[in-house]
Design a protein around this motif. Structure first.
Motif, PDB file in Angstrom:
ATOM      1  N   ARG A   1      -6.669  13.787 -16.778  1.00 36.41           N
ATOM      2  CA  ARG A   1      -5.931  13.289 -17.946  1.00 36.41           C
ATOM      3  C   ARG A   1      -5.047  12.109 -17.555  1.00 36.41           C
ATOM      4  NH1 ARG A   1      -3.847  17.586 -19.063  1.00 36.41           N
ATOM      5  NH2 ARG A   1      -5.104  18.297 -20.819  1.00 36.41           N
ATOM      6  N   LEU A   2      -4.275  12.268 -16.502  1.00 35.16           N
ATOM      7  CA  LEU A   2      -3.386  11.198 -16.060  1.00 35.16           C
ATOM      8  C   LEU A   2      -4.187   9.999 -15.551  1.00 35.16           C
ATOM      9  CD1 LEU A   2      -0.559  10.146 -15.448  1.00 35.16           C
ATOM     10  CD2 LEU A   2      -0.599  11.445 -13.300  1.00 35.16           C
ATOM     11  N   PHE A   3      -5.169  10.258 -14.714  1.00 32.09           N
ATOM     12  CA  PHE A   3      -6.012   9.203 -14.159  1.00 32.09           C
ATOM     13  C   PHE A   3      -6.730   8.421 -15.261  1.00 32.09           C
ATOM     14  CE2 PHE A   3     -10.568   8.490 -13.190  1.00 32.09           C
ATOM     15  CZ  PHE A   3     -10.462   7.387 -12.356  1.00 32.09           C
ATOM     16  N   GLY A   4      -7.356   9.130 -16.197  1.00 31.05           N
ATOM     17  CA  GLY A   4      -8.139   8.484 -17.250  1.00 31.05           C
ATOM     18  C   GLY A   4      -7.296   7.618 -18.152  1.00 31.05           C
ATOM     19  N   ASN A   5      -6.129   8.100 -18.530  1.00 26.81           N
ATOM     20  CA  ASN A   5      -5.269   7.323 -19.428  1.00 26.81           C
ATOM     21  C   ASN A   5      -4.740   6.065 -18.763  1.00 26.81           C
ATOM     22  OD1 ASN A   5      -4.499   8.632 -22.220  1.00 26.81           O
ATOM     23  ND2 ASN A   5      -4.765  10.324 -20.789  1.00 26.81           N
TER      24      ASN A   5
ATOM     25  N   VAL B   1      -1.681   1.225  -2.271  1.00 29.43           N
ATOM     26  CA  VAL B   1      -1.326   2.362  -3.130  1.00 29.43           C
ATOM     27  C   VAL B   1      -0.209   3.182  -2.490  1.00 29.43           C
ATOM     28  CG1 VAL B   1      -2.185   4.479  -4.195  1.00 29.43           C
ATOM     29  CG2 VAL B   1      -3.631   2.448  -4.143  1.00 29.43           C
ATOM     30  N   THR B   2      -0.265   3.336  -1.171  1.00 24.56           N
ATOM     31  CA  THR B   2       0.806   4.048  -0.459  1.00 24.56           C
ATOM     32  C   THR B   2       2.136   3.336  -0.651  1.00 24.56           C
ATOM     33  OG1 THR B   2      -0.836   4.608   1.234  1.00 24.56           O
ATOM     34  CG2 THR B   2       1.453   5.070   1.746  1.00 24.56           C
ATOM     35  N   VAL B   3       2.113   2.010  -0.552  1.00 27.61           N
ATOM     36  CA  VAL B   3       3.332   1.227  -0.747  1.00 27.61           C
ATOM     37  C   VAL B   3       3.871   1.420  -2.160  1.00 27.61           C
ATOM     38  CG1 VAL B   3       4.253  -1.120  -0.887  1.00 27.61           C
ATOM     39  CG2 VAL B   3       2.745  -0.489   0.998  1.00 27.61           C
ATOM     40  N   ALA B   4       2.971   1.461  -3.152  1.00 27.67           N
ATOM     41  CA  ALA B   4       3.386   1.674  -4.539  1.00 27.67           C
ATOM     42  C   ALA B   4       4.064   3.035  -4.700  1.00 27.67           C
ATOM     43  CB  ALA B   4       2.181   1.570  -5.470  1.00 27.67           C
ATOM     44  N   MET B   5       3.542   4.057  -4.034  1.00 26.90           N
ATOM     45  CA  MET B   5       4.151   5.383  -4.114  1.00 26.90           C
ATOM     46  C   MET B   5       5.500   5.421  -3.404  1.00 26.90           C
ATOM     47  SD  MET B   5       1.021   8.124  -3.828  1.00 26.90           S
ATOM     48  CE  MET B   5       0.282   7.466  -2.337  1.00 26.90           C
ATOM     49  N   PHE B   6       5.584   4.775  -2.235  1.00 22.71           N
ATOM     50  CA  PHE B   6       6.865   4.691  -1.528  1.00 22.71           C
ATOM     51  C   PHE B   6       7.901   3.964  -2.387  1.00 22.71           C
ATOM     52  CE2 PHE B   6       4.764   4.985   2.911  1.00 22.71           C
ATOM     53  CZ  PHE B   6       4.990   6.350   2.942  1.00 22.71           C
ATOM     54  N   ALA B   7       7.462   2.876  -3.027  1.00 16.47           N
ATOM     55  CA  ALA B   7       8.363   2.099  -3.879  1.00 16.47           C
ATOM     56  C   ALA B   7       8.854   2.937  -5.049  1.00 16.47           C
ATOM     57  CB  ALA B   7       7.653   0.841  -4.384  1.00 16.47           C
ATOM     58  N   ALA B   8       7.952   3.725  -5.646  1.00 19.21           N
ATOM     59  CA  ALA B   8       8.343   4.586  -6.768  1.00 19.21           C
ATOM     60  C   ALA B   8       9.365   5.622  -6.329  1.00 19.21           C
ATOM     61  CB  ALA B   8       7.099   5.261  -7.354  1.00 19.21           C
ATOM     62  N   ALA B   9       9.114   6.256  -5.178  1.00 18.72           N
ATOM     63  CA  ALA B   9      10.050   7.266  -4.672  1.00 18.72           C
ATOM     64  C   ALA B   9      11.407   6.641  -4.358  1.00 18.72           C
ATOM     65  CB  ALA B   9       9.469   7.925  -3.421  1.00 18.72           C
ATOM     66  N   ALA B  10      11.391   5.450  -3.756  1.00 21.57           N
ATOM     67  CA  ALA B  10      12.646   4.768  -3.416  1.00 21.57           C
ATOM     68  C   ALA B  10      13.418   4.377  -4.670  1.00 21.57           C
ATOM     69  CB  ALA B  10      12.345   3.528  -2.575  1.00 21.57           C
TER      70      ALA B  10
ATOM     71  N   THR C   1      -1.304   0.334  -9.801  1.00 19.03           N
ATOM     72  CA  THR C   1      -0.947   1.571 -10.492  1.00 19.03           C
ATOM     73  C   THR C   1      -1.439   2.737  -9.647  1.00 19.03           C
ATOM     74  OG1 THR C   1      -1.287   0.412 -12.593  1.00 19.03           O
ATOM     75  CG2 THR C   1      -1.067   2.809 -12.676  1.00 19.03           C
ATOM     76  N   ALA C   2      -0.522   3.409  -8.970  1.00 16.86           N
ATOM     77  CA  ALA C   2      -0.921   4.500  -8.070  1.00 16.86           C
ATOM     78  C   ALA C   2      -1.607   5.621  -8.835  1.00 16.86           C
ATOM     79  CB  ALA C   2       0.304   5.033  -7.331  1.00 16.86           C
ATOM     80  N   THR C   3      -1.172   5.858 -10.088  1.00 18.86           N
ATOM     81  CA  THR C   3      -1.758   6.940 -10.873  1.00 18.86           C
ATOM     82  C   THR C   3      -3.127   6.582 -11.452  1.00 18.86           C
ATOM     83  OG1 THR C   3      -0.308   6.162 -12.668  1.00 18.86           O
ATOM     84  CG2 THR C   3       0.363   8.143 -11.489  1.00 18.86           C
ATOM     85  N   SER C   4      -3.609   5.374 -11.198  1.00 19.74           N
ATOM     86  CA  SER C   4      -4.986   5.028 -11.591  1.00 19.74           C
ATOM     87  C   SER C   4      -5.964   5.385 -10.478  1.00 19.74           C
ATOM     88  CB  SER C   4      -5.089   3.538 -11.925  1.00 19.74           C
ATOM     89  OG  SER C   4      -4.918   2.746 -10.762  1.00 19.74           O
ATOM     90  N   GLN C   5      -5.451   5.987  -9.403  1.00 20.04           N
ATOM     91  CA  GLN C   5      -6.288   6.477  -8.303  1.00 20.04           C
ATOM     92  C   GLN C   5      -6.430   7.988  -8.440  1.00 20.04           C
ATOM     93  OE1 GLN C   5      -7.844   4.540  -6.164  1.00 20.04           O
ATOM     94  NE2 GLN C   5      -6.899   2.656  -6.903  1.00 20.04           N
TER      95      GLN C   5
ATOM     96  N   ASN D   1       3.825   4.971 -13.031  1.00 17.17           N
ATOM     97  CA  ASN D   1       3.171   4.395 -14.207  1.00 17.17           C
ATOM     98  C   ASN D   1       3.790   3.056 -14.600  1.00 17.17           C
ATOM     99  OD1 ASN D   1       1.617   6.681 -14.280  1.00 17.17           O
ATOM    100  ND2 ASN D   1       2.634   7.602 -16.041  1.00 17.17           N
ATOM    101  N   LEU D   2       5.126   3.013 -14.587  1.00 17.89           N
ATOM    102  CA  LEU D   2       5.810   1.781 -14.991  1.00 17.89           C
ATOM    103  C   LEU D   2       5.630   0.670 -13.965  1.00 17.89           C
ATOM    104  CD1 LEU D   2       9.127   3.246 -16.474  1.00 17.89           C
ATOM    105  CD2 LEU D   2       7.125   2.403 -17.704  1.00 17.89           C
ATOM    106  N   LEU D   3       5.637   1.020 -12.682  1.00 17.32           N
ATOM    107  CA  LEU D   3       5.402   0.007 -11.647  1.00 17.32           C
ATOM    108  C   LEU D   3       4.010  -0.602 -11.783  1.00 17.32           C
ATOM    109  CD1 LEU D   3       6.960   1.455  -8.356  1.00 17.32           C
ATOM    110  CD2 LEU D   3       7.697  -0.557  -9.637  1.00 17.32           C
ATOM    111  N   GLY D   4       3.074   0.188 -12.285  1.00 18.37           N
ATOM    112  CA  GLY D   4       1.719  -0.307 -12.476  1.00 18.37           C
ATOM    113  C   GLY D   4       1.615  -1.370 -13.548  1.00 18.37           C
ATOM    114  N   MET D   5       2.652  -1.497 -14.382  1.00 20.21           N
ATOM    115  CA  MET D   5       2.652  -2.552 -15.399  1.00 20.21           C
ATOM    116  C   MET D   5       3.005  -3.907 -14.803  1.00 20.21           C
ATOM    117  SD  MET D   5       1.743  -0.918 -18.058  1.00 20.21           S
ATOM    118  CE  MET D   5       2.012  -2.164 -19.306  1.00 20.21           C
ATOM    119  N   LEU D   6       3.470  -3.904 -13.551  1.00 25.82           N
ATOM    120  CA  LEU D   6       3.793  -5.151 -12.877  1.00 25.82           C
ATOM    121  C   LEU D   6       2.559  -5.687 -12.152  1.00 25.82           C
ATOM    122  CD1 LEU D   6       7.219  -4.091 -11.326  1.00 25.82           C
ATOM    123  CD2 LEU D   6       6.824  -5.234 -13.509  1.00 25.82           C
ATOM    124  N   ILE D   7       2.545  -6.959 -11.872  1.00 24.60           N
ATOM    125  CA  ILE D   7       1.404  -7.569 -11.198  1.00 24.60           C
ATOM    126  C   ILE D   7       1.467  -7.324  -9.692  1.00 24.60           C
ATOM    127  CG2 ILE D   7       0.210  -9.754 -10.750  1.00 24.60           C
ATOM    128  CD1 ILE D   7       1.300 -10.783 -13.389  1.00 24.60           C
TER     129      ILE D   7
END
Length: 251
Positions: free
Chosen positions: A170-174, A25-34, A104-108, A94-100
């Protein structure tokens, strides 16, 4: 539910009892920021004729800029960078979470709760720095009769401190809900196709499998829309909460 599990990638020693290991999840957040930084580094190039990246970047910029000004007024323009950063960061996660490849960092809930607490924390700091002790006027709306204030003030305080909870949930649940539904429909595709292999009337299972596959395609399109809308809703609510303290005199 394996896609929502947190796995350590780099195990680091604890600091004051806090585990700071690098996880998926940390990597996903770093990737999103980058990706956000790289996108605007490329799209912010000045050109006589804007390219595709610059056009997309300008659309996002103008939409959030108009949103911030319409809610907070001209005095709230100085808080636009915060709102825009939150919007782009959440949208990219959110969009990165659509990839395999990446989760999805926002699902945490820990991620969404941190963003929500950070937002409300900034609102409190802005209110105290801008208005001092008058910040607490936020919990006593003007025009309310004095005999009702003992009832209204506790409700306003509870409502204010429930804001990070509603923002986070709200964000987590969706995000987690959408991915679970996709998993369920994906299971239908496989299970019904396996049933159809038995032959006879069971071959009708292939029809159900096809319907489930069509549902997945529709749900994926809906998930992309939800990814955008949830980032936008978070930005809207951040503007609303900031407006409460920026324009406190009108409260």
């Amino acid at each position: 539910m394996e896609q929502f599990e947190i796995h350590k990638i780099i195990d680091l020693p604890k600091i004051a009892g806090i585990d700071i290991s690098i996880t998926n999840v940390t990597v996903a957040m770093f990737a999103a920021a980058a990706l956000v930084c790289a996108f605007f580094a490329l799209s912010a190039r000045r050109a006589i004729v804007p390219g595709r990246l610059q056009s997309v970047g300008e659309v996002f910029f103008e939409q959030i800029d108009d949103l911030a000004e319409s809610i907070m007024g001209h005095g709230g323009r100085s808080y636009f960078p915060l709102v825009f950063t939150l919007f782009m960061f959440i949208l990219t996660m959110n969009l990165l979470g659509m990839l395999i490849v990446l989760p999805t960092a926002t699902s945490q809930l820990a991620v969404t709760a941190t963003l929500a607490v950070l937002t409300i924390g900034i609102v409190i700091v802005v209110g105290l720095l801008k208005h001092g002790l008058k910040f607490f006027k936020l919990f006593a709306p003007s025009g309310v009769p004095l005999f009702i204030l003992p009832l209204i003030v506790p409700i306003e305080i509870m409502s204010f401190f429930f804001r990070p909870l509603t923002l986070a949930l709200r964000l987590f649940g969706n995000m987690i809900g959408g991915h679970i539904v996709l998993n369920v429909f994906g299971g239908f595709v496989i299970s019904l196709a396996v049933v159809a292999m038995a032959g006879g009337l069971s071959t009708l299972g292939i029809l159900g499998s096809g319907v489930a596959l069509g549902g997945i395609i529709a749900l994926i399109a809906l998930e992309f829309l939800v990814a955008l809308l949830q980032a936008f809703v978070f930005a809207v609510l951040a503007c609303v909460y900031l407006n409460d303290v920026v324009n406190l005199d009108q409260h």
